[in-house]
Motif scaffolding. Structure first.
Motif, short mmCIF file in Angstrom:
data_model
loop_
_atom_site.label_atom_id
_atom_site.label_comp_id
_atom_site.label_asym_id
_atom_site.label_seq_id
_atom_site.Cartn_x
_atom_site.Cartn_y
_atom_site.Cartn_z
N ARG A 110 -0.50 -89.14 64.11
CA ARG A 110 -0.41 -89.94 65.34
C ARG A 110 0.30 -89.16 66.44
NH1 ARG A 110 0.87 -93.93 61.49
NH2 ARG A 110 3.09 -93.90 61.99
N LEU A 111 1.35 -88.46 66.05
CA LEU A 111 2.07 -87.65 67.05
C LEU A 111 1.17 -86.55 67.57
CD1 LEU A 111 5.56 -87.47 65.30
CD2 LEU A 111 5.04 -88.61 67.47
N ALA A 122 -2.48 -83.46 60.26
CA ALA A 122 -2.31 -83.31 61.71
C ALA A 122 -2.67 -81.91 62.20
CB ALA A 122 -0.87 -83.64 62.07
N GLU A 124 1.59 -93.94 54.23
CA GLU A 124 0.94 -92.76 54.79
C GLU A 124 0.53 -91.82 53.65
OE1 GLU A 124 3.54 -91.32 57.87
OE2 GLU A 124 3.32 -93.17 58.99
N ASP A 180 8.05 -85.39 59.93
CA ASP A 180 7.16 -86.54 59.98
C ASP A 180 6.42 -86.81 58.67
OD1 ASP A 180 7.71 -87.07 62.75
OD2 ASP A 180 6.63 -85.22 63.16
N ARG A 181 6.97 -86.31 57.58
CA ARG A 181 6.46 -86.69 56.26
C ARG A 181 7.63 -87.30 55.50
NH1 ARG A 181 1.44 -82.74 54.77
NH2 ARG A 181 0.80 -82.46 56.92
N TYR A 215 -3.31 -83.59 49.06
CA TYR A 215 -2.96 -84.42 50.21
C TYR A 215 -4.01 -85.50 50.37
CZ TYR A 215 -1.69 -85.56 55.05
OH TYR A 215 -1.27 -86.21 56.20
N ARG A 245 2.18 -90.67 60.45
CA ARG A 245 2.90 -90.48 61.71
C ARG A 245 2.65 -89.12 62.30
NH1 ARG A 245 9.39 -91.33 62.42
NH2 ARG A 245 9.58 -89.27 61.48
N GLU A 246 2.61 -88.11 61.44
CA GLU A 246 2.41 -86.75 61.93
C GLU A 246 1.08 -86.65 62.70
OE1 GLU A 246 3.59 -82.82 59.62
OE2 GLU A 246 1.61 -83.54 59.08
N TYR A 253 11.69 -90.49 56.43
CA TYR A 253 11.05 -89.26 56.87
C TYR A 253 12.05 -88.10 56.81
CZ TYR A 253 7.17 -91.93 58.93
OH TYR A 253 6.08 -92.74 59.12
#
Lengths: 380, 700
Positions: free
Chosen positions: B326-327, B291, A314, A276-277, A335, B323-324, A251
């Motif tokens: 989820r946060l 997110a 992800e 967070d990517r 995305y 994850r983004e 990340y």
């Protein structure tokens, strides 16, 4: 009536508050899943073509795939981690400089000038190549080639007196420095020379870059498993070049601010762009929106380690970031999950392929090869 | 006379053949026309469909028959012909049937024929068929609606073109109907032709045109959509907003326009007056978004009446990945109302990730019973080892605080049992073992405790060590099988509790007095690699001298003498063919003292080998020889045969046993192992009569 008026007021608010954003027309090119691609006029017909790994696709419709070569395939990877167009043998046709992890060898593929297969020429075995980068090592105006291994290996195309390639490369080895995952090239200290960036620090170019033992190692930072390239750019316009780099297998995307501390000592401060990517393996600085300023263009390299990297499963993404006063604002181009969206692969390309004045993006990867035609700003 | 008979027979045959020949097409058509004649119509219904295009053409005029029985039958036959030729016919036959159906909709056709034709065309029309005839029908008041429906079902590019053609002459209501049909097609080149309708049509037509064009996903439509929705009439408002929402969906789905799509969803969410449309925008933010959509959706929910959108919001949240996201959801949780908290906890359980661990643990102790229950239910579903710790804390806390056992604690125990099973299924043996340990300690009923012991046995974790000690102290050795105890002891050693583990092993070893117990312990120890020390501890003779192979025939049994047995000398050499065989020493590293004779002697069939060992005992006395072999086995102790079993079998521990008396000092052991075919193996151990290992040392 009153509701309509209220709505109208709101529309204006929405339209004015959001910054202009580029729109792209996305199309899948072929069915192959090579991780490197580039745009250039393969057949010298005056129309730009698409090139990716084992195939090239003639423009302007890119509907036909011509085989280039059988590319070694190992464990979901093609041994082809860069597609740098360069006329190696001086015949007027652009060839491809490449190399890969499995074959250990810096190579070039010879453009036959038609639709036949390309011959692959091994230049030198150098070890597992994470990617080959182009860098003007000696500031002579010609790009040199650096298949990223440890220690740094530089390959200079030998040219004749007219500047044409001769099909031969001169190899130089820089023994100083501590390589790792990550490589960059740029002027760190403002002396006008291209220095070399590695994950653990940077190599300061001497006045004569061919004095190989004169390159001075500065172990001033630790970038971890960094992107290729590490970009050198004055992010905050303070006159000192900073670094922009991504976590190639984890990340994070950051810029590293260069400053001067006590007694003029150089210091580096890390700033988050993305926390967070994950898997920003390739980065480019390009003026994508024609405003005269460079944008950072990057995206995820899908399955760089076959699903073992953090965040591997992800969503994929392809992004550009506006850079203003040290702030990066993300604009998402694409995305989503890997069966629908595109990342950036290990070696993507930006060029105006359709000649509409806006730079397009050719994004390869294990998820497929996608062309994003830049259509300018979307209607507000 | 004979010839006359032959002629008569021939005539009769011809007559019979004529009476059985297939009915002609006209005969079958006549059957249809017979109207109410049931059997004849049935014959026609069965046979005409396989007559192909000719039958189809014959049915066309019958559709106009005044008798409903005839026209109805003709229609069914036409349908069946289409089906039959579609399924079995060739291209030419199919084309001829299609032509027949197209003939039903020509201008000169009757109303009944047109009606039938419009119903049947979708089954025969191909991409290549021009559909001008249908486009013409769109201009006829009486036929435009069925023609529109037909074109929508035909669904070819020509059908789309005909529908677009129809727009020119249509009034507003029919324009809207046409546009709705157009909206069901994949976008094509017709889009440009529809663009003027966005500005020149009535508000309702503009809305329908927007909906039809939305599927192109062209961001350039956004200003039109905004304007049309702002000026929409109440009757067509939903169409307009739906069109804008579809535009956003199409932009998001086609890729490359992610930002414009997300902005459109946000704008719709803020401005659309319909909750259904708002829900659609929320769904889009979830399906395609990232997110950044989470706080946007949260703001909408916080508006007055926003709660009605909670189901849509939860679906959107469930669609978000990474994850983004989820946060962002974890950040949303503290500010959420109770209903939303409960729903979020459900999501956290279903899509468990480390980012949710703290919130689930906190929720499991929440003062609100609803949240508590949701969190514990979610934790049960996580199949995560972290959840075990939460339940452990809940149950231990209740014990420490002296709480009365109550239904909520019973539920927690049940959830923990379920969690333990899920962990086991997920391959997390350690997590499952820990969960079963907590269940064991908290169980109120014997059945639950037994289930927990089974779980501990299957997943022996070091933490279960104390349970084993408790069981040993209580003499309750039946509760936990030997293999589980050995596993726990070995895990304790491996996890740093070496002394305790070794002490436990010492306690366990003295209990290994039966073949079953020894076998179970050996099974565990073998799983941990070579362990000759353990083999010695169970009385196995782990060092022998071997010689062989000697050719042997199954029928000979133990009658031949090969090496002068039982009187042998380790210095002896034996000639077999051109080969000289000598004794050679071998040691077993196996935890059960097993020797693979393929490794020691070689891969042969129909042979025997001999094994010789000397052991020294301090006292001598009664003992047991326990041996296993593949295949047969004969054993001498101090020169006397004590065991003989000429058998074809695979190896198992302690297959044969013999009572013997060992002398103080050195004793000799000689074994003859036969090999028929397949594997070849041997192992022997010495115990006291009560099963405890007989102490001895190996003499070189």
């Amino acid at each position: 009536m009153s509701r309509i008026m209220l709505c109208s007021v709101f529309f204006c608010t929405v339209a004015l508050s959001d910054p202009a954003v580029l729109q792209f027309e996305k199309s899948r090119i072929g069915t192959a899943t090579f991780e490197a691609a580039s745009i250039f006029d393969v057949n010298n017909d005056g129309v730009k073509d698409l090139f990716s790994g084992g195939f090239w696709y003639p423009g302007p419709d890119f509907k036909t795939a011509h085989k280039v070569a059988e590319i070694r395939y190992e464990d979901t990877y093609y041994d082809d981690f860069s597609n740098i167009p360069v006329d190696v043998n001086g015949d007027g046709l652009l060839d491809i400089a490449t190399g890969g992890w499995w074959g250990l060898t810096f190579q070039w593929r010879e453009n036959p000038g038609g639709t036949g297969e390309w011959a692959t020429h091994n230049v030198a075995e150098v070890g597992n190549i994470e990617r080959t980068c182009a860098c003007d090592f000696d500031n002579d105006g010609h790009e040199d080639f650096i298949p990223v291994v440890n220690p740094v290996q530089v390959f200079k195309l030998v040219r004749d007196e007219t500047g044409k390639g001769t099909g031969k490369f001169q190899q130089y080895t820089l023994t100083a420095g501590n390589g790792g995952h990550g490589f960059g090239c740029g002027d760190v200290n403002g002396d006008g020379r291209n220095d070399i960036l590695l994950a653990g620090g940077w190599l300061e170019a001497p006045e004569d870059p061919y004095k190989l033992d004169a390159w001075q190692w500065h172990a001033e930072f630790d970038l971890g498993s960094a992107s290729l390239p590490i970009l050198v750019y004055d992010v905050n316009k303070d006159g000192m070049n900073d670094l922009i780099y991504g976590a190639a297998h984890d990340y994070g995307l950051w810029w590293l601010e260069q400053s001067r501390g006590e007694e003029g000592k150089r210091t580096w401060t890390r700033h988050d762009i993305e926390k967070d990517r994950s898997q920003f393996h390739d980065l480019q600085l390009v003026d994508l929106d024609n405003d005269g300023a460079l944008e950072l263009v990057t995206g995820k390299r899908y399955y760089g380690h076959n699903g073992h990297d953090p965040g591997a499963n992800e969503p994929l993404g392809l992004y550009y970031y506006k850079i203003e006063n040290g702030t990066f604002t993300r604009f998402t181009i694409d995305y989503g999950p890997a069966d629908k969206a595109s990342g950036a692969g290990i070696y993507f390309w930006v060029d105006d392929v359709d000649g509409n004045g806006w730079k397009d993006i050719l994004a390869p990867g294990k998820e497929g090869l996608y062309l994003f035609l830049n259509k300018g700003f979307a209607a507000p | 006379m004979k010839s006359l008979l032959w002629i008569l027979l021939l005539v009769l045959n011809v007559a019979a053949a004529a009476s059985l020949s297939a009915p002609t097409l006209d005969m079958l058509v006549a059957d249809v026309l017979s109207g109410d004649d049931g059997p004849r119509q049935a014959r026609a219904r069965q046979l005409l469909p396989i007559r192909g295009p000719d039958a189809a053409w014959k049915m066309l005029p019958l559709l106009d028959d005044p008798s409903p029985a005839v026209s109805f039958t003709a229609m069914r036959i036409l349908e069946d012909v289409i089906h039959e030729t579609g399924f079995r016919g060739g291209m030419e036959e199919q084309a001829r049937v299609a032509n027949a159906v197209f003939a039903l909709v020509v201008p000169s056709a009757s109303d009944r024929q047109k009606e039938a034709g419009l119903r049947l065309l979708p089954y025969v029309a191909s991409e290549a068929h021009p559909l001008d005839v249908l486009a013409a029908l769109l201009r006829e008041e009486a036929w435009r609606e069925p023609a529109r429906a037909c074109l929508e079902h035909v669904h070819t590019r020509n059908a789309l073109g005909a529908l677009c053609q129809g727009l020119g002459a249509a009034d507003d209501p029919f324009k809207m109907a046409l546009l709705r049909s157009i909206a069901t097609f994949e976008p094509g080149g017709e889009a440009a032709g529809l663009m003027p309708l966005l500005e020149t049509g009535s508000p309702a037509v503009q809305a329908a045109a927007l909906r039809a064009l939305a599927r192109t996903g062209d961001p350039a439509l956004t200003p039109h959509a905004r304007r049309i929705c702002a000026g929409v009439s109440p009757e067509s408002a939903f169409d307009a907003w739906d069109g804008w929402l579809r535009l956003a969906d199409a932009m998001a789905a086609r890729g490359g326009c992610w930002e414009p799509a997300m902005r459109t969803y946000r704008e719709i969410l803020e401005t659309a007056p319909h909750t259904l449309i708002q829900g659609g925008a929320i769904a889009g933010l979830g399906r395609y978004g990232d997110a950044a959509g989470v706080p946007v959706i949260a703001q909408v929910l916080a508006r007055e009446g926003g709660a009605v959108l909670e189901p849509a919001a939860m679906e959107a949240f469930r669609s978000l990945a990474g994850r983004e996201a989820r946060l962002a959801l974890a950040a949303l949780y503290p500010e959420a109302g109770t209903t939303m908290k409960v729903a979020l906890l459900g999501l956290f359980g279903d899509q468990y990730a480390p980012e949710y661990a703290g919130l689930l643990a906190e929720g499991a102790h929440h003062e609100d019973a609803g949240i508590r229950s949701a969190a514990r239910g979610a934790l049960e579903r996580t199949a995560s080892p972290e959840a075990v710790e939460v339940f452990r804390a809940i149950l231990e806390e209740a014990y420490v605080q002296g709480q009365e056992w109550n239904p909520e604690l019973e539920d927690a125990l049940g959830q923990l049992r379920s969690l333990a099973r899920k962990l086991r299924q997920a391959g997390d043996g350690n997590g499952a073992g820990r969960a079963w340990l907590v269940v064991y300690r908290s169980a109120r009923e014997d059945t639950v405790r037994r289930e927990a012991l089974d779980g501990i046995r299957a997943n022996p974790v070091p933490e279960a060590f104390d349970v084993v000690l408790d069981l040993l102290a209580a003499g309750d050795l039946d509760s936990l099988p030997v293999d589980a105890m050995v596993g726990i002891a070995q895990n304790a050693i491996a996890s740093g509790r070496a002394e305790e583990g070794r002490n436990l092993m010492a306690e366990i070893m003295v209990k290994l007095t039966t073949t079953d117990a020894v076998n179970a312990a050996v099974g565990v120890m073998r799983g941990r690699g070579p362990n000759p020390g353990f083999a010695r501890a169970i009385g196995a003779v782990t060092r022998w001298h071997f010689v062989g192979p000697f050719p042997w025939n199954i029928s000979e049994g133990f009658s031949p003498v090969f090496i002068g047995e039982p009187d042998i000398s380790l210095d002896g050499a034996y000639t077999v063919g051109e080969k000289a065989l000598h004794w050679q020493a071998a040691e077993s590293a196996d935890a059960g003292g097993l020797f693979d004779l393929f490794g020691v002697i070689g891969t042969v069939e129909q042979s025997v080998a001999f094994a010789y060992a000397r052991i020294e005992t301090a006292e001598g006395g009664p003992a047991k020889i326990l041996a296993g072999s593949d295949d047969g086995l004969r054993v001498w102790v101090n020169g006397a045969v004590v065991l003989e079993n000429d058998v074809d079998r695979g190896y198992a521990l302690d297959q044969d046993s013999a009572d013997v008396t060992l002398q103080a000092g050195v004793n000799t052991l000689l074994a003859q192992i036969t090999q028929r075919a397949g594997g070849w193996a041997f192992g022997l151990r010495l115990t006291r009569p009560d099963g405890a290992p007989f102490p001895f040392t190996l003499v070189p």
